[in-house]
Write a protein that holds these residues in place. Structure first.
Motif, mmCIF file in Angstrom:
data_model
loop_
_atom_site.group_PDB
_atom_site.id
_atom_site.type_symbol
_atom_site.label_atom_id
_atom_site.label_comp_id
_atom_site.label_asym_id
_atom_site.label_seq_id
_atom_site.Cartn_x
_atom_site.Cartn_y
_atom_site.Cartn_z
ATOM 1 N N PHE B 189 0.834 -1.201 0.000
ATOM 2 C CA PHE B 189 0.000 0.000 0.000
ATOM 3 C C PHE B 189 0.876 1.261 0.000
ATOM 4 C CE2 PHE B 189 -2.270 3.283 2.488
ATOM 5 C CZ PHE B 189 -3.318 3.495 1.617
ATOM 6 N N GLU B 190 1.913 1.251 0.837
ATOM 7 C CA GLU B 190 2.799 2.412 0.933
ATOM 8 C C GLU B 190 3.504 2.694 -0.391
ATOM 9 O OE1 GLU B 190 3.231 4.831 3.168
ATOM 10 O OE2 GLU B 190 1.489 3.904 4.125
ATOM 11 N N GLU B 191 3.935 1.624 -1.047
ATOM 12 C CA GLU B 191 4.620 1.804 -2.337
ATOM 13 C C GLU B 191 3.678 2.372 -3.400
ATOM 14 O OE1 GLU B 191 7.977 -1.728 -1.849
ATOM 15 O OE2 GLU B 191 6.471 -1.929 -3.426
ATOM 16 N N ILE B 192 2.458 1.894 -3.356
ATOM 17 C CA ILE B 192 1.466 2.395 -4.319
ATOM 18 C C ILE B 192 1.201 3.873 -4.047
ATOM 19 C CG2 ILE B 192 -0.947 2.215 -5.086
ATOM 20 C CD1 ILE B 192 -0.746 -0.802 -4.353
ATOM 21 N N LYS B 193 1.049 4.181 -2.786
ATOM 22 C CA LYS B 193 0.756 5.559 -2.385
ATOM 23 C C LYS B 193 1.879 6.501 -2.828
ATOM 24 C CE LYS B 193 -0.572 8.098 1.696
ATOM 25 N NZ LYS B 193 -0.748 8.087 3.134
ATOM 26 N N LYS B 194 3.103 6.058 -2.640
ATOM 27 C CA LYS B 194 4.262 6.904 -2.967
ATOM 28 C C LYS B 194 4.524 6.989 -4.470
ATOM 29 C CE LYS B 194 7.127 7.179 1.101
ATOM 30 N NZ LYS B 194 7.486 6.069 1.967
ATOM 31 N N SER B 195 3.962 6.078 -5.249
ATOM 32 C CA SER B 195 4.245 6.044 -6.681
ATOM 33 C C SER B 195 3.662 7.268 -7.378
ATOM 34 C CB SER B 195 3.609 4.799 -7.299
ATOM 35 O OG SER B 195 2.205 4.982 -7.346
ATOM 36 N N ASP B 196 4.117 7.516 -8.598
ATOM 37 C CA ASP B 196 3.512 8.648 -9.303
ATOM 38 C C ASP B 196 2.419 8.186 -10.267
ATOM 39 O OD1 ASP B 196 5.164 7.517 -11.106
ATOM 40 O OD2 ASP B 196 6.455 9.262 -11.435
ATOM 41 N N LEU B 197 1.844 7.056 -10.003
ATOM 42 C CA LEU B 197 0.705 6.593 -10.809
ATOM 43 C C LEU B 197 -0.477 7.532 -10.584
ATOM 44 C CD1 LEU B 197 0.795 2.782 -9.953
ATOM 45 C CD2 LEU B 197 1.295 3.789 -12.174
ATOM 46 N N ASN B 198 -1.387 7.565 -11.547
ATOM 47 C CA ASN B 198 -2.570 8.390 -11.307
ATOM 48 C C ASN B 198 -3.529 7.642 -10.379
ATOM 49 O OD1 ASN B 198 -4.291 6.711 -12.816
ATOM 50 N ND2 ASN B 198 -3.726 7.753 -14.714
ATOM 51 N N THR B 199 -4.518 8.391 -9.901
ATOM 52 C CA THR B 199 -5.401 7.839 -8.864
ATOM 53 C C THR B 199 -6.130 6.589 -9.342
ATOM 54 O OG1 THR B 199 -5.710 10.103 -8.210
ATOM 55 C CG2 THR B 199 -7.148 8.506 -7.181
ATOM 56 N N PHE B 200 -6.513 6.601 -10.624
ATOM 57 C CA PHE B 200 -7.235 5.451 -11.173
ATOM 58 C C PHE B 200 -6.398 4.178 -11.028
ATOM 59 C CE2 PHE B 200 -8.265 2.568 -14.675
ATOM 60 C CZ PHE B 200 -9.640 2.451 -14.545
ATOM 61 N N HIS B 201 -5.150 4.258 -11.456
ATOM 62 C CA HIS B 201 -4.300 3.074 -11.380
ATOM 63 C C HIS B 201 -3.975 2.678 -9.947
ATOM 64 C CE1 HIS B 201 -3.492 4.118 -15.685
ATOM 65 N NE2 HIS B 201 -3.924 2.876 -15.720
ATOM 66 N N LYS B 202 -3.810 3.690 -9.105
ATOM 67 C CA LYS B 202 -3.569 3.389 -7.691
ATOM 68 C C LYS B 202 -4.749 2.599 -7.125
ATOM 69 C CE LYS B 202 -0.522 7.190 -6.281
ATOM 70 N NZ LYS B 202 -0.364 8.343 -5.407
ATOM 71 N N LEU B 203 -5.942 3.060 -7.477
ATOM 72 C CA LEU B 203 -7.151 2.418 -6.946
ATOM 73 C C LEU B 203 -7.282 0.985 -7.475
ATOM 74 C CD1 LEU B 203 -9.716 2.806 -5.247
ATOM 75 C CD2 LEU B 203 -10.845 3.735 -7.257
ATOM 76 N N VAL B 204 -6.989 0.809 -8.759
ATOM 77 C CA VAL B 204 -7.045 -0.529 -9.362
ATOM 78 C C VAL B 204 -6.061 -1.460 -8.648
ATOM 79 C CG1 VAL B 204 -6.427 -1.809 -11.461
ATOM 80 C CG2 VAL B 204 -7.902 0.199 -11.613
ATOM 81 N N LEU B 205 -4.878 -0.944 -8.354
ATOM 82 C CA LEU B 205 -3.852 -1.769 -7.705
ATOM 83 C C LEU B 205 -4.204 -2.142 -6.272
ATOM 84 C CD1 LEU B 205 -0.334 -0.456 -8.713
ATOM 85 C CD2 LEU B 205 -1.363 -2.654 -9.233
ATOM 86 N N ILE B 206 -4.721 -1.164 -5.510
ATOM 87 C CA ILE B 206 -4.963 -1.499 -4.105
ATOM 88 C C ILE B 206 -6.111 -2.498 -3.958
ATOM 89 C CG2 ILE B 206 -4.009 0.627 -3.086
ATOM 90 C CD1 ILE B 206 -7.102 1.072 -2.349
ATOM 91 N N TYR B 207 -6.932 -2.631 -4.989
ATOM 92 C CA TYR B 207 -7.993 -3.637 -4.949
ATOM 93 C C TYR B 207 -7.376 -5.010 -4.724
ATOM 94 C CZ TYR B 207 -12.039 -6.427 -6.377
ATOM 95 O OH TYR B 207 -13.071 -7.318 -6.413
ATOM 96 N N ASP B 208 -6.235 -5.253 -5.361
ATOM 97 C CA ASP B 208 -5.552 -6.532 -5.188
ATOM 98 C C ASP B 208 -4.557 -6.523 -4.029
ATOM 99 O OD1 ASP B 208 -6.793 -7.872 -7.291
ATOM 100 O OD2 ASP B 208 -5.515 -6.864 -8.750
ATOM 101 N N VAL B 209 -3.941 -5.373 -3.808
ATOM 102 C CA VAL B 209 -2.818 -5.325 -2.865
ATOM 103 C C VAL B 209 -3.258 -5.028 -1.430
ATOM 104 C CG1 VAL B 209 -0.639 -4.145 -2.330
ATOM 105 C CG2 VAL B 209 -1.198 -4.733 -4.690
ATOM 106 N N SER B 210 -4.222 -4.138 -1.274
ATOM 107 C CA SER B 210 -4.632 -3.766 0.081
ATOM 108 C C SER B 210 -6.163 -3.716 0.183
ATOM 109 C CB SER B 210 -4.022 -2.405 0.450
ATOM 110 O OG SER B 210 -4.544 -1.955 1.665
ATOM 111 N N LYS B 211 -6.735 -4.843 0.491
ATOM 112 C CA LYS B 211 -8.199 -4.951 0.564
ATOM 113 C C LYS B 211 -8.788 -3.961 1.569
ATOM 114 C CE LYS B 211 -10.209 -8.035 -2.110
ATOM 115 N NZ LYS B 211 -10.592 -7.345 -3.325
#
Lengths: 157, 380
Positions: B189-211
């Motif tokens: 979750f922390e890595e996703i948060k710190k990344s420069d991905l846009n919010t859409f991609h962050k949200l898509v990723l945390i669906y799998d990474v941080s329920k």
């Protein structure tokens, strides 16, 4: 004496009323915040249209009660298609329902424009061209000619 | 980072604004055309300059604080190249003719000590004379690898100009955003948060990474839209029409009494924006500076309520600078955060609303304000 105006419109009325007041009572000076009222001042609050202006009227009554330096509250509204009498009853009922009562030192007056403020201007023959250039205006004149008929009798298209 | 104050002059376009002090939340209000959007854009321009861009005919002074707590003052000026024919739009100029404006002067103070001192003759970094360096790029960009400058450079990346006009279609993933690849790259979750991905991609990723984080965002979203009962992310590979695998990620919502799941590109724009906003509150980095033009765009009253509350209460580590014309939004945001913007010719000024004594009134503060000639005659 100090006057508190509530005007429905944000465009025409705010231009008209200060000039008009200045013509009738030139010794009155406009202030732009209620708190700046001293003597022979008038304050104008406008905007929002109907019905939000009804709530602004209640707020104005509360302001006057808090700071009783005003002698008259003048509420200016448009009759629009419901007409003068119905509009008058509507605003009076709204005030009554709010249970906010204006202190007796201040008098409330209602000015209901028959249809709207612009209707009055149409009565000025210098403003309205007999043969306007704009197609839309020509259409309007064809519908109802304010040069020959009373603008206040104008009916909806 | 936190932006503390800014002063900006656009010599080429002949406008400027006086020093504006910025709060954690700054709401720019004023009639159309006073320069509210220009203020936001100029802040974003400084981000681009820190990123190495050359901008014609501007001059600035920016005070800011980085996440490490260092206070900086950055001053600079680019030369002004007057266009041979001002009626020619820039894209008509042939590339060969394009002359990049040079930096005439640049200074950076760290906690009042000068660390960059540069003009067309010299370039000093922390007291040392530097060789001839690219004159069209800011010192922040040139020296971004240097320990003293790295902090500044990285903090500028935290400035985001939020653009509501982006197309939802752009959010479909091309191969570079293949979900498996991203999951390998950002594992927590922390890595996703710190990344420069846009919010859409962050949200898509945390669906799998941080329920748990996804569940929090979901329940906040359902508070605004109680007709929604569930949200999920689905991945789909399309290879029918080409030799490439085109992977798409869809965020879908399930509404009560509606059989089919609704994909994000078929949601109402207000709903989708609210979903992204809600996600942003959880997924943005600390120290992000968000510039939002016309906060109300596309939002219904049900969304405005919640999103405005978020602006005020949820984010003391994120700085918002927003513009709005919507009385409902403006009245919801405490008066202390308003800046009233006015303009006289090319000179824009922003006044603190709290310095402007409206007195006590039962009218909404914003209604009081718009009845005042100071606001009404915002441009003179």
């Amino acid at each position: 004496m100090n006057l508190y105006f509530i005007l429905k419109g944000e465009k025409t009325e705010v231009l008209l009323y200060p000039k008009w007041i200045n013509y009738i009572i030139p010794h009155y000076k406009q202030v732009f915040l209620e708190k700046d009222v001293i003597e022979n001042n008038f304050y104008i609050f406008s905007g929002g249209g109907i019905p939000s202006i009804y709530n602004h009227t209640i707020n104005a009554i509360k302001n006057i009660n808090d700071n009783p330096v005003f002698d008259k509250l003048i509420v200016c509204l448009d009759g629009e298609d419901i007409g003068i009498e119905e509009r008058l009853q509507e605003i009076k009922k709204h005030i009554e329902n709010s249970k906010v009562v204006l202190n007796p030192k201040c008098k409330i007056e209602f000015v209901i424009q028959n249809i709207c403020i612009e209707t009055w201007f149409l009565g000025n023959r210098k403003i309205v061209k007999k043969v306007p250039e704009g197609l839309m205006l020509r259409e309007f004149i064809a519908h109802y000619n304010v040069n020959t008929n009373d603008p206040e009798e104008l009916k909806k298209i | 980072m936190k932006l503390l104050s800014i002063k900006f002059t656009n010599i080429e376009e002949e406008w400027k604004y006086e020093k504006i002090e910025l709060f954690d939340l700054t709401l720019l209000v004023g009639v159309s055309g006073v320069g509210k959007t220009q203020i936001l854009k100029s802040i974003h321009t400084l981000k681009e300059i820190a990123g190495g861009q050359s901008v014609n005919g501007i001059k600035w002074e920016l005070e800011f604080q980085t996440l490490k707590g260092n206070k900086y003052l950055w001053l600079g000026e680019f030369e002004t190249i007057n266009s041979a024919n001002e009626l020619n739009p820039e894209f008509f100029i042939e590339l060969g003719d394009l002359k990049e404006p040079k930096i005439i002067s640049e200074q950076i103070f760290l906690n009042d000590k000068i660390i960059i001192d540069r003009n067309s003759e010299k370039f000093q970094f922390n007291g040392n004379e530097m060789p001839k360096l690219n004159s069209t790029e800011s010192a922040i960009h040139i020296l971004k690898e240097e320990h003293l400058i790295k902090d500044i450079y990285e903090n500028f990346n935290l400035i985001i100009l939020r653009d509501h006009t982006f197309k939802i279609v752009d959010l479909f993933d091309l191969n570079q955003y293949r979900i498996e690849k991203l999951k390998n790259q950002f594992k927590t979750f922390e890595e996703i948060k710190k990344s420069d991905l846009n919010t859409f991609h962050k949200l898509v990723l945390i669906y799998d990474v941080s329920k748990s984080a996804f569940e929090e965002i979901k329940s906040r979203f359902i508070e605004v839209f109680p007709q929604v009962e569930n949200i999920r992310v689905a991945h789909n590979v399309i290879n029918e029409h080409s030799n490439f695998d085109l992977e798409t990620s869809l965020i879908q919502i399930k509404e009560k009494n509606v059989q089919k799941w609704i994909p994000h590109h078929k949601m109402s724009s207000g709903m989708f924006r609210t979903l992204l906003h809600t996600a942003e509150m959880y997924l943005w980095n600390e120290g992000t500076v968000i510039l939002i033009d016309e906060f109300e765009n596309g939002l219904g009253l049900n969304c405005i309520d919640v999103l405005t509350e978020d602006l005020i209460y949820e984010n003391n580590k994120i700085q918002f600078i927003a513009t709005s014309h919507h009385p409902y939004i403006i009245n919801k945001i405490p008066y202390d955060y308003w800046k009233i913007v006015t303009r006289k010719g090319g000179i824009i000024k922003a006044f603190d609303a709290k310095d402007f004594d409206l007195g006590k009134s039962h009218h909404d503060r914003f209604m009081n304000l718009i009845n005042h000639p100071f606001y009404k005659q915002g441009i003179s």
